[in-house]
Design a protein around this motif. Structure first.
Motif, PDB file in Angstrom:
ATOM      1  N   ASN A 124     -13.204 -14.209 -44.921  1.00 33.16           N
ATOM      2  CA  ASN A 124     -13.927 -15.118 -44.837  1.00 33.16           C
ATOM      3  C   ASN A 124     -15.192 -14.815 -44.810  1.00 33.16           C
ATOM      4  N   GLY A 125     -16.200 -14.098 -45.191  1.00 32.26           N
ATOM      5  CA  GLY A 125     -16.879 -13.673 -45.027  1.00 32.26           C
ATOM      6  C   GLY A 125     -17.972 -13.478 -46.874  1.00 32.26           C
ATOM      7  N   GLY A 126     -19.279 -12.917 -46.702  1.00 32.76           N
ATOM      8  CA  GLY A 126     -20.378 -13.131 -47.285  1.00 32.76           C
ATOM      9  C   GLY A 126     -19.502 -12.609 -48.699  1.00 32.76           C
ATOM     10  N   ARG A 127     -19.063 -10.913 -48.329  1.00 29.70           N
ATOM     11  CA  ARG A 127     -18.578  -9.647 -49.344  1.00 29.70           C
ATOM     12  C   ARG A 127     -17.573 -10.834 -50.040  1.00 29.70           C
ATOM     13  N   GLU A 128     -16.496 -11.642 -49.146  1.00 29.56           N
ATOM     14  CA  GLU A 128     -15.643 -12.377 -49.986  1.00 29.56           C
ATOM     15  C   GLU A 128     -16.160 -13.349 -51.096  1.00 29.56           C
ATOM     16  N   HIS A 129     -16.914 -13.943 -50.789  1.00 33.29           N
ATOM     17  CA  HIS A 129     -17.428 -14.658 -51.045  1.00 33.29           C
ATOM     18  C   HIS A 129     -18.424 -13.876 -52.694  1.00 33.29           C
ATOM     19  N   ALA A 130     -18.742 -12.967 -52.393  1.00 32.53           N
ATOM     20  CA  ALA A 130     -19.521 -12.232 -53.815  1.00 32.53           C
ATOM     21  C   ALA A 130     -18.075 -12.236 -54.060  1.00 32.53           C
ATOM     22  N   LEU A 131     -17.833 -10.749 -53.795  1.00 36.05           N
ATOM     23  CA  LEU A 131     -16.169 -10.950 -54.233  1.00 36.05           C
ATOM     24  C   LEU A 131     -15.051 -11.919 -56.106  1.00 36.05           C
ATOM     25  N   ALA A 156      -7.964 -16.860 -49.025  1.00 32.52           N
ATOM     26  CA  ALA A 156      -7.830 -17.264 -47.443  1.00 32.52           C
ATOM     27  C   ALA A 156      -8.211 -16.552 -46.457  1.00 32.52           C
ATOM     28  N   ARG A 157      -8.830 -17.594 -45.430  1.00 32.78           N
ATOM     29  CA  ARG A 157      -8.845 -18.641 -45.166  1.00 32.78           C
ATOM     30  C   ARG A 157     -10.485 -19.212 -45.914  1.00 32.78           C
ATOM     31  N   GLY A 158     -11.236 -18.102 -46.415  1.00 36.10           N
ATOM     32  CA  GLY A 158     -12.834 -18.010 -47.287  1.00 36.10           C
ATOM     33  C   GLY A 158     -13.747 -18.882 -45.984  1.00 36.10           C
ATOM     34  N   ASN A 159     -14.988 -19.648 -46.627  1.00 34.40           N
ATOM     35  CA  ASN A 159     -16.144 -20.708 -46.193  1.00 34.40           C
ATOM     36  C   ASN A 159     -16.023 -21.039 -46.880  1.00 34.40           C
ATOM     37  N   ILE A 185     -15.528 -23.215 -54.830  1.00 28.73           N
ATOM     38  CA  ILE A 185     -14.978 -22.083 -56.729  1.00 28.73           C
ATOM     39  C   ILE A 185     -13.767 -21.740 -56.579  1.00 28.73           C
ATOM     40  N   ALA A 186     -12.916 -21.515 -54.545  1.00 24.35           N
ATOM     41  CA  ALA A 186     -11.463 -21.262 -55.317  1.00 24.35           C
ATOM     42  C   ALA A 186     -11.097 -22.407 -54.443  1.00 24.35           C
ATOM     43  N   GLU A 187      -9.812 -22.138 -54.060  1.00 20.36           N
ATOM     44  CA  GLU A 187      -8.600 -23.260 -53.527  1.00 20.36           C
ATOM     45  C   GLU A 187      -8.374 -22.918 -52.136  1.00 20.36           C
ATOM     46  N   LYS A 188      -9.139 -23.576 -51.082  1.00 26.43           N
ATOM     47  CA  LYS A 188      -8.700 -23.009 -49.518  1.00 26.43           C
ATOM     48  C   LYS A 188      -7.515 -22.637 -49.231  1.00 26.43           C
ATOM     49  N   VAL A 189      -7.198 -21.839 -48.910  1.00 23.29           N
ATOM     50  CA  VAL A 189      -5.524 -21.319 -48.294  1.00 23.29           C
ATOM     51  C   VAL A 189      -5.475 -21.860 -46.838  1.00 23.29           C
ATOM     52  N   ASP A 190      -5.274 -22.302 -46.033  1.00 23.03           N
ATOM     53  CA  ASP A 190      -5.497 -22.365 -44.649  1.00 23.03           C
ATOM     54  C   ASP A 190      -4.892 -21.272 -43.722  1.00 23.03           C
ATOM     55  N   ILE A 191      -5.007 -19.619 -44.173  1.00 21.11           N
ATOM     56  CA  ILE A 191      -4.398 -19.358 -43.489  1.00 21.11           C
ATOM     57  C   ILE A 191      -5.209 -18.129 -42.591  1.00 21.11           C
ATOM     58  N   SER A 192      -4.864 -17.433 -41.517  1.00 23.85           N
ATOM     59  CA  SER A 192      -5.714 -16.510 -41.330  1.00 23.85           C
ATOM     60  C   SER A 192      -5.723 -15.345 -42.931  1.00 23.85           C
ATOM     61  N   PRO A 193      -6.308 -14.439 -42.703  1.00 24.36           N
ATOM     62  CA  PRO A 193      -6.521 -13.274 -43.422  1.00 24.36           C
ATOM     63  C   PRO A 193      -5.324 -12.080 -42.767  1.00 24.36           C
ATOM     64  N   THR A 194      -4.773 -11.964 -40.863  1.00 23.79           N
ATOM     65  CA  THR A 194      -4.571 -11.631 -40.518  1.00 23.79           C
ATOM     66  C   THR A 194      -2.790 -11.425 -40.614  1.00 23.79           C
ATOM     67  N   ASP A 195      -3.369 -12.413 -40.895  1.00 23.32           N
ATOM     68  CA  ASP A 195      -1.727 -13.317 -40.836  1.00 23.32           C
ATOM     69  C   ASP A 195      -0.942 -13.135 -42.375  1.00 23.32           C
ATOM     70  N   VAL A 242      -6.653  -9.203 -53.865  1.00 28.10           N
ATOM     71  CA  VAL A 242      -7.890  -9.038 -53.296  1.00 28.10           C
ATOM     72  C   VAL A 242      -8.018  -8.683 -52.042  1.00 28.10           C
ATOM     73  N   VAL A 243      -8.535  -7.838 -51.090  1.00 26.33           N
ATOM     74  CA  VAL A 243      -8.247  -7.770 -49.508  1.00 26.33           C
ATOM     75  C   VAL A 243     -10.027  -7.880 -49.879  1.00 26.33           C
ATOM     76  N   GLY A 244     -10.465  -8.067 -48.928  1.00 27.57           N
ATOM     77  CA  GLY A 244     -11.918  -8.134 -48.389  1.00 27.57           C
ATOM     78  C   GLY A 244     -12.209  -7.345 -47.479  1.00 27.57           C
ATOM     79  N   PRO A 245     -12.022  -7.950 -46.695  1.00 25.45           N
ATOM     80  CA  PRO A 245     -11.918  -7.357 -45.267  1.00 25.45           C
ATOM     81  C   PRO A 245     -11.072  -6.066 -44.041  1.00 25.45           C
ATOM     82  N   GLU A 246     -11.583  -5.209 -43.845  1.00 27.95           N
ATOM     83  CA  GLU A 246     -10.782  -4.157 -43.176  1.00 27.95           C
ATOM     84  C   GLU A 246      -9.419  -4.453 -42.366  1.00 27.95           C
ATOM     85  N   GLN A 247      -9.972  -5.813 -41.153  1.00 23.50           N
ATOM     86  CA  GLN A 247      -8.255  -6.367 -39.761  1.00 23.50           C
ATOM     87  C   GLN A 247      -7.239  -6.089 -41.079  1.00 23.50           C
ATOM     88  N   PRO A 248      -7.361  -6.568 -41.975  1.00 19.26           N
ATOM     89  CA  PRO A 248      -5.366  -6.764 -43.011  1.00 19.26           C
ATOM     90  C   PRO A 248      -5.066  -5.383 -43.615  1.00 19.26           C
TER      91      PRO A 248
END
Length: 428
Positions: free
Chosen positions: A8-15, A31-34, A40-50, A67-73
């Motif tokens: 959802n974050g800035g890192r993911e926007h840059a990637l 998924a899910r983005g901001n 620039i990308a189609e929103k998938v309304d699913i949490s990154p940890t689901d 491509v996975v951005g954050p650490e939790q998933p």
């Protein structure tokens, strides 16, 4: 290819911004983005940890690469789940992601394999931790064992602050993450971020960068997820980079193989370079945030192609091309971050800021409400700029920041200054 970016974050926007430039992509999902990524990308309304629903979505929509951005998933096993479903995904498996998910594991691992890091002890009882701090004195560093969104590291400058921090952590300040804690010596020096794409015992370095963790200018105030970064980091000379590779990065890859936890994805070493040499402050099993934003501004080659080659075992073929320009990213945060903050404030001025062709604004905590762009997180935007010098990049970034407005916007005014000073001293 159909590509899915998770996060959802800035890192993911840059990637996502960089992946979108690849000629291999014909459809990009997030998924899910901001609000920035949704442009620039189609929103998938699913949490990154689901993870079950992400697997289901990827199978049903025939996603070719994720491509996975954050650490939790990653630490929850998203890569294991996708691979079991026969889906291609770039990131570490759960057993390797423990290098970030547990500070206790990481510190014990570094000790075992002789990777330089600060002297430390681990604790599961409040009394023992307080006794240790009384013996060690302050300043001292206290870390929650588990994932705490970049906020689980406290630098205590007084004994009272240290004792209160220990009590807060064991009282559940970070939930499960602070059931165990690490207490380590405070190291003097300057931080640098060293990130590589890795597979097994091989790696491809990314451009160097320097993050700014404290919330206020001159490195004052509490630690945050990061208030800004620039690339390259002049402190990482050729000689220092050699040492980082030979004493830290390669021994980590080989050690993790010996542990039966082979790495495959992005590996980030947060470093302290100072009187005690080069020491690892932390490992992350993903790209840094906000470092990704300025790093992606300098990457001229195809990130998606690089990731595919690495996943398919052709890491030797991966030769990233970097711009010789300097880049900088300044985080605009909500008032009160990293503590309590309010959201829902309208954001204006981004289009005006981006009229400068050297400026790109990456979104982090943003959303669309009633047709308006509003704040939805602690770190709201990362305003990036490139320039022929670090000074020029900094001036452009801050000119852009001044054009963007939301209630209570807070940002540091000294991002890049350490690098500028270092360069000036070198040129004397």
């Amino acid at each position: 290819m159909k590509v899915l970016v998770v996060g959802n974050g800035g890192r993911e926007h840059a990637l996502a911004w960089k992946i979108k430039q690849s000629p291999l992509v014909n459809k990009l999902y997030v998924a899910r983005g901001n609000a920035g990524i949704w442009k620039i990308a189609e929103k998938v309304d699913i949490s990154p940890t689901d993870i079950p629903n992400l697997v289901k979505f990827a199978k049903e929509n025939k996603i070719d690469f994720t491509v996975v951005g954050p650490e939790q998933p990653l630490s929850a096993g998203i890569v294991d789940a996708f691979e079991e479903a026969g889906l291609k995904i770039f990131g570490h498996k759960k057993d390797a992601a423990i290098l970030e998910a547990s500070k206790v594991f990481a510190k014990n691992f570094m000790k075992k394999y002789g990777i330089p890091t600060a002297f430390y002890e681990t604790f599961e009882r409040e009394d023992d931790a307080i006794d240790f701090v009384k013996r060690m004195g302050t300043p001292i560093v206290i870390k929650a064992d588990g994932l705490a969104a970049g906020k689980g590291v406290i630098i205590a400058n007084t004994l009272e602050e240290a004792i209160q921090t220990i009590k807060d952590m064991f009282a559940g300040k970070f939930g499960e993450a602070s059931k165990r804690i690490v207490i380590e010596e405070f190291l003097e020096g300057e931080e640098a971020s060293y990130i590589a794409m890795v597979k097994g015992d091989k790696l491809v370095p990314m451009a160097t960068s320097q993050d700014h963790k404290r919330v206020f200018d001159n490195d004052k105030g509490p630690n945050t997820g990061g208030m800004g970064a620039y690339s390259p980091a002049p402190i990482v000379t050729k000689e220092i980079e050699e040492e980082i590779l030979n004493r830290i990065m390669y021994p980590t890859l080989k050690g993790m193989i010996k542990e039966g936890r082979e790495l495959s994805g992005f590996l980030y070493a947060g470093l302290m370079i100072g009187p005690k040499g080069i020491n690892v402050l932390e490992f992350n099993v993903r790209m840094g945030d906000p470092e990704t934003q300025p790093i992606m501004r300098r990457l001229e080659s195809d990130l998606l192609k690089h990731m595919i080659d690495i996943l398919e075992g052709n890491i030797e073929d991966v030769k990233p091309v970097w711009s010789n320009k300097w880049s900088i990213g300044v985080v605009m945060a909500s008032k009160g971050y990293p503590g309590k903050y309010e959201t829902g404030f309208e954001i204006t001025g981004i289009e005006e800021a981006e009229k400068d062709p050297d400026v790109v604004v990456f979104h982090a905590g943003t959303d669309i409400k009633n047709g308006k762009l509003v704040t939805s997180g602690g770190r709201v935007l990362t305003v990036t700029a490139v320039g022929d010098t670090l000074k020029e990049a900094k001036e452009k970034a801050y000119r852009a920041v001044e054009k963007i407005h939301f209630e209570g916007a807070h940002y540091r005014k000294d991002i890049g200054d350490k690098g500028i000073k270092r360069l000036e001293n070198l040129n004397r």
